[in-house]
Design a protein around this motif. Structure first.
Motif, PDB file in Angstrom:
ATOM      1  N   GLU A  10       4.749   3.735 -11.682  1.00 45.76           N
ATOM      2  CA  GLU A  10       4.105   5.034 -11.597  1.00 45.76           C
ATOM      3  C   GLU A  10       5.195   6.105 -11.533  1.00 45.76           C
ATOM      4  O   GLU A  10       6.282   5.870 -11.003  1.00 45.76           O
ATOM      5  CB  GLU A  10       3.211   5.126 -10.352  1.00 45.76           C
ATOM      6  CG  GLU A  10       1.994   4.220 -10.384  1.00 45.76           C
ATOM      7  CD  GLU A  10       2.277   2.830  -9.837  1.00 45.76           C
ATOM      8  OE1 GLU A  10       3.479   2.503  -9.641  1.00 45.76           O
ATOM      9  OE2 GLU A  10       1.310   2.086  -9.604  1.00 45.76           O
ATOM     10  N   GLN A  93      -8.262  14.783  -7.835  1.00 46.71           N
ATOM     11  CA  GLN A  93      -7.437  13.579  -7.920  1.00 46.71           C
ATOM     12  C   GLN A  93      -6.954  13.128  -6.546  1.00 46.71           C
ATOM     13  O   GLN A  93      -6.970  11.939  -6.233  1.00 46.71           O
ATOM     14  CB  GLN A  93      -6.247  13.827  -8.850  1.00 46.71           C
ATOM     15  CG  GLN A  93      -6.637  13.897 -10.318  1.00 46.71           C
ATOM     16  CD  GLN A  93      -5.431  14.116 -11.222  1.00 46.71           C
ATOM     17  OE1 GLN A  93      -4.791  15.151 -11.185  1.00 46.71           O
ATOM     18  NE2 GLN A  93      -5.111  13.120 -12.032  1.00 46.71           N
ATOM     19  N   ALA A  96      -9.585  11.548  -4.621  1.00 49.59           N
ATOM     20  CA  ALA A  96      -9.875  10.217  -5.162  1.00 49.59           C
ATOM     21  C   ALA A  96      -8.716   9.244  -4.898  1.00 49.59           C
ATOM     22  O   ALA A  96      -8.755   8.101  -5.330  1.00 49.59           O
ATOM     23  CB  ALA A  96     -10.125  10.308  -6.663  1.00 49.59           C
ATOM     24  N   GLY A  97      -7.685   9.723  -4.179  1.00 53.85           N
ATOM     25  CA  GLY A  97      -6.560   8.853  -3.848  1.00 53.85           C
ATOM     26  C   GLY A  97      -5.539   8.714  -4.952  1.00 53.85           C
ATOM     27  O   GLY A  97      -4.738   7.782  -4.949  1.00 53.85           O
ATOM     28  N   GLU A  98      -5.531   9.651  -5.916  1.00 50.04           N
ATOM     29  CA  GLU A  98      -4.594   9.598  -7.025  1.00 50.04           C
ATOM     30  C   GLU A  98      -3.537  10.692  -6.872  1.00 50.04           C
ATOM     31  O   GLU A  98      -3.796  11.734  -6.290  1.00 50.04           O
ATOM     32  CB  GLU A  98      -5.335   9.775  -8.362  1.00 50.04           C
ATOM     33  CG  GLU A  98      -6.406   8.737  -8.614  1.00 50.04           C
ATOM     34  CD  GLU A  98      -7.216   9.046  -9.864  1.00 50.04           C
ATOM     35  OE1 GLU A  98      -6.843  10.008 -10.573  1.00 50.04           O
ATOM     36  OE2 GLU A  98      -8.204   8.357 -10.110  1.00 50.04           O
ATOM     37  N   MET A  99      -2.372  10.446  -7.434  1.00 51.94           N
ATOM     38  CA  MET A  99      -1.294  11.429  -7.404  1.00 51.94           C
ATOM     39  C   MET A  99      -1.319  12.236  -8.706  1.00 51.94           C
ATOM     40  O   MET A  99      -1.088  11.683  -9.781  1.00 51.94           O
ATOM     41  CB  MET A  99       0.062  10.740  -7.261  1.00 51.94           C
ATOM     42  CG  MET A  99       1.236  11.712  -7.241  1.00 51.94           C
ATOM     43  SD  MET A  99       1.360  12.662  -5.735  1.00 51.94           S
ATOM     44  CE  MET A  99       2.249  11.484  -4.690  1.00 51.94           C
ATOM     45  N   SER A 150       3.465   3.081  -4.455  1.00 47.03           N
ATOM     46  CA  SER A 150       2.605   2.600  -5.538  1.00 47.03           C
ATOM     47  C   SER A 150       1.208   2.279  -5.021  1.00 47.03           C
ATOM     48  O   SER A 150       0.209   2.579  -5.661  1.00 47.03           O
ATOM     49  CB  SER A 150       3.229   1.365  -6.186  1.00 47.03           C
ATOM     50  OG  SER A 150       2.408   0.860  -7.221  1.00 47.03           O
ATOM     51  N   ASP A 152      -0.137   3.463  -2.145  1.00 47.94           N
ATOM     52  CA  ASP A 152      -0.744   4.652  -1.547  1.00 47.94           C
ATOM     53  C   ASP A 152       0.195   5.838  -1.742  1.00 47.94           C
ATOM     54  O   ASP A 152       1.178   5.988  -1.014  1.00 47.94           O
ATOM     55  CB  ASP A 152      -1.005   4.422  -0.062  1.00 47.94           C
ATOM     56  CG  ASP A 152      -1.710   5.609   0.594  1.00 47.94           C
ATOM     57  OD1 ASP A 152      -2.005   6.603  -0.118  1.00 47.94           O
ATOM     58  OD2 ASP A 152      -1.967   5.550   1.805  1.00 47.94           O
ATOM     59  N   PRO A 153      -0.070   6.710  -2.740  1.00 49.60           N
ATOM     60  CA  PRO A 153       0.822   7.847  -3.020  1.00 49.60           C
ATOM     61  C   PRO A 153       1.007   8.787  -1.832  1.00 49.60           C
ATOM     62  O   PRO A 153       1.996   9.508  -1.761  1.00 49.60           O
ATOM     63  CB  PRO A 153       0.123   8.568  -4.181  1.00 49.60           C
ATOM     64  CG  PRO A 153      -0.777   7.553  -4.792  1.00 49.60           C
ATOM     65  CD  PRO A 153      -1.199   6.654  -3.681  1.00 49.60           C
TER      66      PRO A 153
END
Length: 275
Positions: A10, A93, A96-99, A150, A152-153
């Protein structure tokens, strides 16, 4: 499989790992990767924004490693999260737990960087006898943190002083406040319409697009003024290139036709019948 074993990482993990791998400690980093892959990092825990880890080396007892970055102040975090909330895609994002791909822009806009610029920006200590920093034990923890990022951002935010729960709670509150303000403004706009005696709520008939150009009612002659222009089409076109003996007769005929058609068009527009 660990992230440091594969080529595709990532982007935020790659950003973190690149800082270490661009250093001059090539052989030391190779041993650090081996320690990370072989499970020598026994534990990684957070104490606030500081990372505390235990790494098994050649000695019987594991070495104690600490690693930290300079945390942002509460005021700096307030500005950052408020900026995040103003970018709907970032909020969505993160919630939603995204970086988000361009998350660094949020920090740059507030004069900050989520990532360290150099290894000297990282405060690291190890209980091993090696005085060089990073030693292989610190390097192993550094690689293991890449794995954590990776999974958990938000772990990288914790290094700067805010946990995942703190960031998301603040984001939700800011988003709710923004939505409530929008609803209040809409309600005020609706209730600010003029009201009182003589006003009534009339039903609105939806307009069909095919009827847009239709108008079946007569025009009020007192509201309509139709006046001839200075030049007719015949004046603009000029004389017709015919034989000299017939050109004048044809032009007179067309002028008569033009006047007749103009008069009929006027009567039709006014919805009148010719007497």
């Amino acid at each position: 499989m660990n992230n440091y074993e594969i080529q595709s990482r990532e982007w935020w993990v790659q950003e973190w790992i690149d800082l270490l791998e661009k250093s001059r400690f090539k052989k030391r980093l190779e041993r650090a990767r081996n320690y990370a892959m072989q499970g020598n990092v026994l534990s990684i825990d957070f104490q606030g924004s500081k990372v505390l880890a235990k790494v098994q080396g050649t000695a019987p007892e594991p070495y104690q490693v600490s690693l930290s970055l300079d945390p942002f102040t509460d005021e700096q975090w307030d500005y950052v999260i408020e900026t995040m909330s103003q970018r709907a895609i970032f909020s969505a994002q993160l919630l939603a737990g995204e970086m988000p791909l361009n998350i660094q822009e949020v920090f740059t806009a507030n004069g900050l960087s989520i990532f360290p610029f150099t290894l000297s920006d990282i405060q690291a200590r190890c209980s091993c006898p090696d005085k060089e920093i990073p030693c292989k034990h610190i390097g192993a923890v550094y690689y293991q943190l890449g794995d954590r990022f990776s999974e958990d951002p938000f772990v990288i935010f914790q290094l700067r002083g805010r946990t995942k729960e703190q960031i998301l709670d603040t984001l939700r509150k800011l988003r709710r406040g923004s939505e409530q303000n929008s609803e209040t403004e809409t309600s005020m706009a609706e209730t600010s319409q003029p009201s009182g005696e003589g006003t009534s709520s009339l039903p609105v008939t939806p307009l069909k697009i095919e009827q847009f150009w239709q108008y079946d009612e007569p025009l009020d002659s007192s509201l309509v003024v139709i006046a001839p222009t200075g030049d007719t089409v015949l004046n603009v076109l000029g004389s017709i290139p015919l034989a000299s003996d017939s050109s004048q007769a044809v032009m007179q005929y067309l002028d008569t036709v033009y006047q007749t058609v103009s008069q009929q068009a006027f009567l039709a527009a006014m919805n009148l019948e010719e007497n």
